[in-house]
Design an enzyme around this catalytic site. Structure first.
Site, PDB file in Angstrom:
ATOM      1  N   GLU A 293       0.786  -1.177   0.112  1.00 30.80           N
ATOM      2  CA  GLU A 293      -0.017   0.059   0.069  1.00 30.80           C
ATOM      3  C   GLU A 293       1.175   1.196   0.063  1.00 30.80           C
ATOM      4  O   GLU A 293       1.878   1.386   0.652  1.00 30.80           O
ATOM      5  CB  GLU A 293      -0.893  -0.033   1.411  1.00 30.80           C
ATOM      6  CG  GLU A 293      -1.764   1.138   1.162  1.00 30.80           C
ATOM      7  CD  GLU A 293      -2.936   0.828   2.645  1.00 30.80           C
ATOM      8  OE1 GLU A 293      -3.943   1.543   2.597  1.00 30.80           O
ATOM      9  OE2 GLU A 293      -2.546   0.064   3.486  1.00 30.80           O
TER      10      GLU A 293
ATOM     11  N   LYS B 130      -9.157   3.334  -2.717  1.00 29.08           N
ATOM     12  CA  LYS B 130      -9.556   2.689  -1.378  1.00 29.08           C
ATOM     13  C   LYS B 130     -10.946   2.847  -0.899  1.00 29.08           C
ATOM     14  O   LYS B 130     -11.208   4.147  -0.925  1.00 29.08           O
ATOM     15  CB  LYS B 130      -8.632   2.671  -0.278  1.00 29.08           C
ATOM     16  CG  LYS B 130      -8.386   1.671   0.912  1.00 29.08           C
ATOM     17  CD  LYS B 130      -7.535   2.097   1.647  1.00 29.08           C
ATOM     18  CE  LYS B 130      -7.413   0.880   2.965  1.00 29.08           C
ATOM     19  NZ  LYS B 130      -6.392   1.342   3.750  1.00 29.08           N
TER      20      LYS B 130
ATOM     21  N   CYS C 205      -5.608  -3.153   1.850  1.00 25.48           N
ATOM     22  CA  CYS C 205      -5.654  -3.589   3.377  1.00 25.48           C
ATOM     23  C   CYS C 205      -6.804  -3.584   4.067  1.00 25.48           C
ATOM     24  O   CYS C 205      -7.392  -4.692   4.110  1.00 25.48           O
ATOM     25  CB  CYS C 205      -4.670  -2.310   3.881  1.00 25.48           C
ATOM     26  SG  CYS C 205      -4.039  -2.643   5.432  1.00 25.48           S
TER      27      CYS C 205
ATOM     28  N   PRO D  96      22.100   2.643  29.260  1.00 26.29           N
ATOM     29  CA  PRO D  96      22.208   2.425  30.534  1.00 26.29           C
ATOM     30  C   PRO D  96      21.733   1.101  31.171  1.00 26.29           C
ATOM     31  O   PRO D  96      20.434   0.870  31.059  1.00 26.29           O
ATOM     32  CB  PRO D  96      21.166   3.481  31.152  1.00 26.29           C
ATOM     33  CG  PRO D  96      21.004   4.628  30.047  1.00 26.29           C
ATOM     34  CD  PRO D  96      20.792   3.739  28.935  1.00 26.29           C
ATOM     35  N   LEU D  97      22.705   0.123  31.405  1.00 25.62           N
ATOM     36  CA  LEU D  97      22.248  -1.116  31.760  1.00 25.62           C
ATOM     37  C   LEU D  97      22.443  -1.248  33.440  1.00 25.62           C
ATOM     38  O   LEU D  97      23.357  -1.263  33.878  1.00 25.62           O
ATOM     39  CB  LEU D  97      23.360  -2.040  31.230  1.00 25.62           C
ATOM     40  CG  LEU D  97      23.224  -3.338  31.217  1.00 25.62           C
ATOM     41  CD1 LEU D  97      21.779  -4.149  30.670  1.00 25.62           C
ATOM     42  CD2 LEU D  97      24.312  -4.047  30.530  1.00 25.62           C
ATOM     43  N   SER D  98      21.203  -1.473  33.848  1.00 26.57           N
ATOM     44  CA  SER D  98      21.060  -1.502  35.349  1.00 26.57           C
ATOM     45  C   SER D  98      21.305  -2.883  35.896  1.00 26.57           C
ATOM     46  O   SER D  98      21.498  -2.973  37.254  1.00 26.57           O
ATOM     47  CB  SER D  98      19.739  -0.955  35.923  1.00 26.57           C
ATOM     48  OG  SER D  98      18.543  -1.793  35.531  1.00 26.57           O
TER      49      SER D  98
ATOM     50  N   GLY E  16      18.789  -5.149  35.627  1.00 32.46           N
ATOM     51  CA  GLY E  16      17.559  -5.655  35.674  1.00 32.46           C
ATOM     52  C   GLY E  16      16.778  -6.091  34.400  1.00 32.46           C
ATOM     53  O   GLY E  16      17.685  -6.113  33.660  1.00 32.46           O
ATOM     54  N   ILE E  17      15.565  -6.647  34.575  1.00 31.20           N
ATOM     55  CA  ILE E  17      14.876  -7.258  33.385  1.00 31.20           C
ATOM     56  C   ILE E  17      14.800  -6.456  32.254  1.00 31.20           C
ATOM     57  O   ILE E  17      15.137  -6.741  31.203  1.00 31.20           O
ATOM     58  CB  ILE E  17      13.724  -8.083  33.989  1.00 31.20           C
ATOM     59  CG1 ILE E  17      14.125  -9.197  34.579  1.00 31.20           C
ATOM     60  CG2 ILE E  17      12.926  -8.441  32.777  1.00 31.20           C
ATOM     61  CD1 ILE E  17      12.862  -9.973  35.114  1.00 31.20           C
ATOM     62  N   ASP E  18      14.323  -5.209  32.571  1.00 26.36           N
ATOM     63  CA  ASP E  18      14.160  -4.513  31.298  1.00 26.36           C
ATOM     64  C   ASP E  18      15.290  -3.958  30.537  1.00 26.36           C
ATOM     65  O   ASP E  18      15.444  -4.129  29.334  1.00 26.36           O
ATOM     66  CB  ASP E  18      13.262  -3.426  31.863  1.00 26.36           C
ATOM     67  CG  ASP E  18      11.911  -3.472  32.440  1.00 26.36           C
ATOM     68  OD1 ASP E  18      11.360  -4.620  32.175  1.00 26.36           O
ATOM     69  OD2 ASP E  18      11.443  -2.802  33.178  1.00 26.36           O
ATOM     70  N   SER E  19      16.246  -3.467  31.145  1.00 25.79           N
ATOM     71  CA  SER E  19      17.437  -3.025  30.496  1.00 25.79           C
ATOM     72  C   SER E  19      17.885  -4.289  29.800  1.00 25.79           C
ATOM     73  O   SER E  19      18.588  -4.192  28.828  1.00 25.79           O
ATOM     74  CB  SER E  19      18.201  -1.994  31.339  1.00 25.79           C
ATOM     75  OG  SER E  19      18.840  -2.843  32.396  1.00 25.79           O
TER      76      SER E  19
END
Length: 694
Positions: A45, A114, A175, A355-357, A359-362
């Site tokens: 499209e 469309k 679509c 920024p790597l802490s 924890g799970i998220d980073s």
């Protein structure tokens, strides 16, 4: 007589307003289709200008440049002897339409506007286009002079019509029309259309691919026929990732499947199918044939061209295949990784900083970047010259060949652990070990000096020194001290993103990655303008529950053993003082709700359209085994108070990969006020009345 038709569809990584690049990719797809014997080629499209042009559709330049690209396509020998179906905006009688332009051998056969526009969720097509509302009606469209000079045509058919070739009949859908309850393919099929085409701009959502596949297969299961779907792929300039999945189906079964996630800018799918299989399939459906005898016919545009060859008895045709769906964990590993690669190469930056802490998220964000490095190395190994050229430009080395994901990661990915006096040694060790295993360039630094300097300025001006609550301070003081730490980390992240490569004697800058998940954003459990503020966020549309499962997937598939201790550790912001050297602050205690509960609240609020009272009514049944009505009421009230108090944070939310339909993204997906009456007095009174009755 001709029976075997060879058709092609494609998935193209188009980019909004990149007319030159879009034209090159369209040419490549047509060239590949012809080389594989196709006589018809379908594209995504609005492929000429790129789907995500948004308010640029208002500009006459967008229309002009689209016609200039069409001119190049029409006059090229590449497009000869194949029916080409391309997408672009067209202004007809001063009304803008989202159109398919179908042409053959320098002649435009039909411009098909469309009929059903997508206008929910991330889609705003009614803002820029008008739906064609004249069913089975065709008008004359007066071509621009630059097109007239190529085609020799002054006018061409514009409207709701189908193409009648020498051997079959084709009808187009665009679509959303596939998703509509009164899809055009129903009536077109009854009127004898045998090949349905659908050009899409459909974006990735976790667990959505099967819905698209089911719709395509069901389109021909009841009515017979061949269904061809093309789709955009990649990041074309915003939060969405278009996930390809080009496919061809016949009589309710898939016969060709394209990839959902890939770094290939051009993917072409070709199938040879027997028209007699469609005709015999339809012949025994008496209910279909009775309806067909009464159908209102479509205008037919006659085309002096065949999709088959006269002598094709020995031509092999495609057989049904089983569609393979990715697991949600695979989708998280691949979709955001491809999105990051598109963003990195098209922004012309030299890599990412996270920024790597620990924890799970980073950590999940770091794993997605590592997955991107895997995809790059795999694409280069498979001979993708575009990816190799982009990788060489990014690392500024014209002889470089990315072969090892860890080595490539070292070049394009910087991780940074920003310790404070409130950080534990455990999280520091976890971050360092993960960085070693994925190969990132890792930095350890301490922010205490900066925190003391900022708080010191406040103390000099006011004569007061705030304290944490565990040291006798108020909750206001404690929250302010936590926010200072979080915001200083954001400032340092951008400083290091701009100058780390300079300090290492390397050119370029880095994009800062955020790592707030969709649940934390919904609850507002983040500091405004902290490390959640970044350039882009690959996990901002993904729930904590899915991220935990993704971490387990990476542990097993990438052998990142550092993730084992990250998974077992309780999520914590580490912004309050340690107790005996151990973390005392945890996310779920701070929030007053679990991540599992947050995910349920998010789905009820957005997908089920539930306000406080409706959410309470649904949850007293869902949670009747674990909570009393009064406890449910308390939980619902607490969620809506926190959600409404913090809604203003969504106005500055970092652009995030859209992966969940309960995303609180304020940009265009989840449009809500950001100044609420947070007492919800009327709504909560209705809940209380129901609790008392129960």
């Amino acid at each position: 007589m001709g029976r075997a038709v060879t058709v092609a569809t494609c998935a193209l990584n188009q980019w909004a307003l990149d007319f030159e690049g879009n034209l090159e990719r369209i040419f490549r797809s047509i060239d590949i289709a012809k080389s594989k014997g196709a006589r018809y080629r379908l594209g995504p499209e609005l492929e000429i200008c790129g789907y995500g042009c948004s308010d640029h559709y208002y500009e006459s330049d967008t229309l002009l440049h689209s016609f200039q690209v069409l001119e190049k396509l029409l006059e090229s020998p590449v497009t000869q002897d194949i029916i080409c179906d391309v997408g672009m905006p067209v202004l007809h009688r001063n009304v803008r339409y989202n159109c398919r332009v179908i042409f053959l051998n320098k002649k435009i056969l039909l411009i098909r506007p469309k009929i059903s526009l997508a206008n929910a969720g991330n889609y705003r097509e009614l803002r820029w286009f008008t739906p064609w509302s004249k069913a089975r009606h065709v008008e004359e469209y007066f071509l621009p002079r630059i097109i007239q000079e190529v085609t020799g045509q002054e006018t061409v058919p514009f409207g709701d019509a189908v193409l009648a070739t020498k051997d079959t009949c084709l009808g187009a859908e665009i679509c959303e029309e596939l998703w509509a309850p009164n899809s055009p393919h129903i009536e077109m099929g009854l009127d004898g259309v045998e090949i349905f085409t659908n050009s899409s701009g459909s974006h990735h959502v976790l667990r959505k691919a099967h819905a698209r596949v089911d719709l395509v297969n069901s389109a021909t299961a009841k009515n017979g026929g061949i269904y061809i779907l093309a789709n955009q792929k990649g990041c074309d300039g915003d939060r969405l990732y278009y996930d390809g999945c080009a496919m061809i189906s016949m009589n309710g079964e898939t016969v060709a499947q394209g990839s959902q996630f890939s770094l290939d800018d051009v993917e072409v799918l070709v199938a040879t199918l027997d028209l007699e299989d469609v005709r015999s399939y339809r012949a025994e459906i008496s209910s279909r044939n009775l309806a067909a005898s009464k159908v209102n016919p479509y205008p037919r545009v006659k085309v002096d061209f065949a999709l088959s060859c006269p002598d094709d008895v020995a031509v092999p045709t495609c057989m049904p295949i089983q569609w393979r769906h990715h697991s949600p964990e695979e989708e998280i590993s691949l979709g955001p990784a491809c999105w990051l690669w598109d963003y990195l190469r098209r922004s012309k930056q030299a890599g990412f900083l996270l920024p790597l802490s620990g924890g799970i998220d980073s950590s999940a964000t770091a794993c997605i970047v590592y997955s991107m490095c895997h995809q790059v190395c795999l694409a280069v190994k498979n001979g993708n010259g575009d990816v190799l050229a982009d990788a060489r430009r990014i690392v500024n080395d014209e002889t470089y060949i990315p072969e090892d994901p860890r080595e490539f990661c070292k070049r394009v990915f910087t991780t940074c652990y920003m310790a404070s006096e409130n950080s534990s040694q455990d999280t520091c060790n976890r971050a360092k070990l993960l960085a070693e295993q994925i190969g990132s360039y890792h930095i350890n630094l301490n922010i205490d000096a900066a925190v003391k300097a900022v708080v010191g300025i406040f103390s000099v001006v006011t004569g007061r020194t705030p304290r944490f609550s565990v040291c006798g301070g108020s909750s206001r003081e404690s929250l302010a001290l936590q926010n200072v730490q979080a915001r200083i980390r954001m400032v340092l992240a951008y400083l290091f993103a701009q100058l780390t490569l300079w300090a290492r004697g390397m050119p370029g800058g880095l994009l800062v990655l955020g790592s707030a998940n969709v649940d934390e954003s919904l609850r507002g459990y983040l500091t405004k303008y902290d490390c959640s503020s970044a350039d882009i966020n690959p996990i901002g549309g993904i729930s904590k529950t899915d991220l935990k499962n993704f971490i387990q997937y990476c542990l097993e598939n990438f052998q990142l053993t550092a993730l084992r201790s990250i998974m077992s550790a309780p999520p914590t912001a580490e912004l309050e003082p340690l107790v005996d050297g151990q973390v005392a602050q945890t996310d779920e205690v701070d929030m007053g709700m679990t991540y599992a509960e947050l995910s349920i609240y998010g789905k009820l609020r957005k997908i089920a359209k539930a306000g406080p009272y409706s959410m309470f009514c649904k949850l007293i049944n869902m949670w009747k085994e674990i909570c009393t009505p009064r406890e449910v009421a308390s939980k619902v009230k607490h969620f809506f108070r926190m959600y409404s108090v913090n809604r203003h944070k969504m106005t500055t939310l970092t652009p995030s990969y859209h992966a969940e339909n309960y995303s609180p993204d304020d940009n265009r997906f989840d449009l809500r006020p950001f100044l609420y009456n947070t007492s919800w007095s009327w709504q909560f009174r209705c809940i209380d009345k129901q609790v008392n009755a129960l």
